[in-house]
Design a protein around this motif. Sequence first.
Motif, short mmCIF file in Angstrom:
data_model
loop_
_atom_site.label_atom_id
_atom_site.label_comp_id
_atom_site.label_asym_id
_atom_site.label_seq_id
_atom_site.Cartn_x
_atom_site.Cartn_y
_atom_site.Cartn_z
N MET A 1 0.82 -1.21 0.00
CA MET A 1 0.00 0.00 0.00
C MET A 1 0.86 1.26 0.00
N ILE A 2 1.86 1.32 0.92
CA ILE A 2 2.79 2.45 0.97
C ILE A 2 4.20 1.90 0.90
N GLU A 3 5.00 2.48 0.01
CA GLU A 3 6.38 2.02 -0.12
C GLU A 3 7.31 3.19 -0.43
N LEU A 4 8.26 3.43 0.48
CA LEU A 4 9.29 4.43 0.27
C LEU A 4 10.60 3.71 0.01
N THR A 5 11.27 4.09 -1.07
CA THR A 5 12.52 3.44 -1.45
C THR A 5 13.63 4.47 -1.58
N ASN A 6 14.63 4.36 -0.71
CA ASN A 6 15.80 5.25 -0.73
C ASN A 6 15.40 6.72 -0.80
N VAL A 7 14.44 7.10 0.02
CA VAL A 7 13.90 8.47 -0.03
C VAL A 7 14.78 9.44 0.76
N LYS A 8 15.15 10.50 0.06
CA LYS A 8 15.86 11.61 0.69
C LYS A 8 15.05 12.88 0.45
N MET A 9 15.01 13.74 1.45
CA MET A 9 14.33 15.03 1.30
C MET A 9 15.22 16.11 1.88
N ARG A 10 15.73 16.94 0.99
CA ARG A 10 16.59 18.05 1.38
C ARG A 10 15.90 19.35 1.00
N TYR A 11 15.68 20.21 2.01
CA TYR A 11 15.04 21.50 1.75
C TYR A 11 16.05 22.51 1.21
N ARG A 12 15.52 23.57 0.62
CA ARG A 12 16.39 24.61 0.04
C ARG A 12 17.26 25.27 1.10
N THR A 13 16.84 25.18 2.35
CA THR A 13 17.63 25.74 3.45
C THR A 13 18.87 24.91 3.73
N GLY A 14 18.95 23.74 3.12
CA GLY A 14 20.07 22.84 3.36
C GLY A 14 19.78 21.76 4.39
N VAL A 15 18.59 21.81 4.98
CA VAL A 15 18.22 20.82 5.99
C VAL A 15 17.87 19.49 5.33
N ASN A 16 18.49 18.43 5.80
CA ASN A 16 18.15 17.08 5.34
C ASN A 16 17.06 16.53 6.25
N ALA A 17 15.82 16.57 5.79
CA ALA A 17 14.70 16.14 6.63
C ALA A 17 14.57 14.62 6.68
N LEU A 18 14.83 13.96 5.57
CA LEU A 18 14.81 12.49 5.52
C LEU A 18 16.07 12.02 4.80
N ASN A 19 16.64 10.93 5.31
CA ASN A 19 17.90 10.43 4.76
C ASN A 19 17.81 8.95 4.44
N ASN A 20 17.72 8.65 3.17
CA ASN A 20 17.75 7.25 2.71
C ASN A 20 16.74 6.38 3.46
N VAL A 21 15.48 6.83 3.47
CA VAL A 21 14.42 6.12 4.18
C VAL A 21 13.83 5.02 3.31
N ASN A 22 13.77 3.83 3.85
CA ASN A 22 13.12 2.70 3.20
C ASN A 22 12.02 2.18 4.13
N LEU A 23 10.82 2.13 3.62
CA LEU A 23 9.68 1.79 4.46
C LEU A 23 8.58 1.15 3.63
N LYS A 24 7.98 0.10 4.17
CA LYS A 24 6.85 -0.55 3.50
C LYS A 24 5.75 -0.78 4.51
N ILE A 25 4.55 -0.29 4.17
CA ILE A 25 3.37 -0.48 5.01
C ILE A 25 2.31 -1.19 4.19
N GLU A 26 1.84 -2.32 4.67
CA GLU A 26 0.90 -3.13 3.93
C GLU A 26 -0.53 -2.58 4.06
N ALA A 27 -1.37 -2.94 3.09
CA ALA A 27 -2.77 -2.54 3.14
C ALA A 27 -3.42 -3.07 4.41
#
Length: 229
Positions: A1-27
């Motif tokens: 249902m939900i799957e995050l693969t190697n997710v990184k989120m870096r804001y323009r401010t330079g803040v790394n909010a998420l770093n290489n997140v891998n997550l799976k949530i089943e229905a």
Amino acid sequence: MIELTNVKMRYRTGVNALNNVNLKIEAGEFVYIIGPTGCGKTTLIKLLDGELIPTSGTVKVATIDVGNLPKRRVPLYRRNIGVIFQDYRLLESKTVFENIAYALEVIDMKRDKIRSRVRHVLRMVDLTEKSNAFPNELSGGQQQRVAIARAIANKPKVLIADEPTGNLDPTMGNEIMRLLEKINREEGTTIVMVTHDRGIVERYRKRTIALEAGHIVADSDAGGYFSHD
């Protein structure tokens, strides 16, 4: 249902909010997301509802690659997602019935189907007798139940609950948790709940994912995260 693969989120401010997140949530799962302020919980929610696009990696919800959606298709995608906020966000000029119906009117559901569905969710959240009341005539717990009814009115595949018990006393918080469990059980809705409430996490044992500095630092089973302290 939900799957995050190697997710990184870096804001323009330079803040790394998420770093290489891998997550799976089943229905049909009911999952807690916990962690200190600034750990990445809000960013994760915004990625799931299409408000943010990951810097890298993929975010998939119900097989949809959310990060690759054209902006014009995001509102249509969000019909799969229900969101509950800590501060309710009800329309003060509309009755309970009208608040819930509005969520269906904006997607052009037929009037007879709207009435039927609103009546159904009012029964589910035990607010049938309050259908003609306005938000300022309700307690905090009742307002949150209206917000939940509105969020599930369109039968979303995923329900995101952002601190749904944060403004409530323990008794009302327990009522909301039992209601969320009922929705998860009877509607089969996948629930992702962000919370700081350790008591809730310990009392209503679910899979618990802990974030810290943008990393997943723990992913426990239904035995509970805090029981390992």
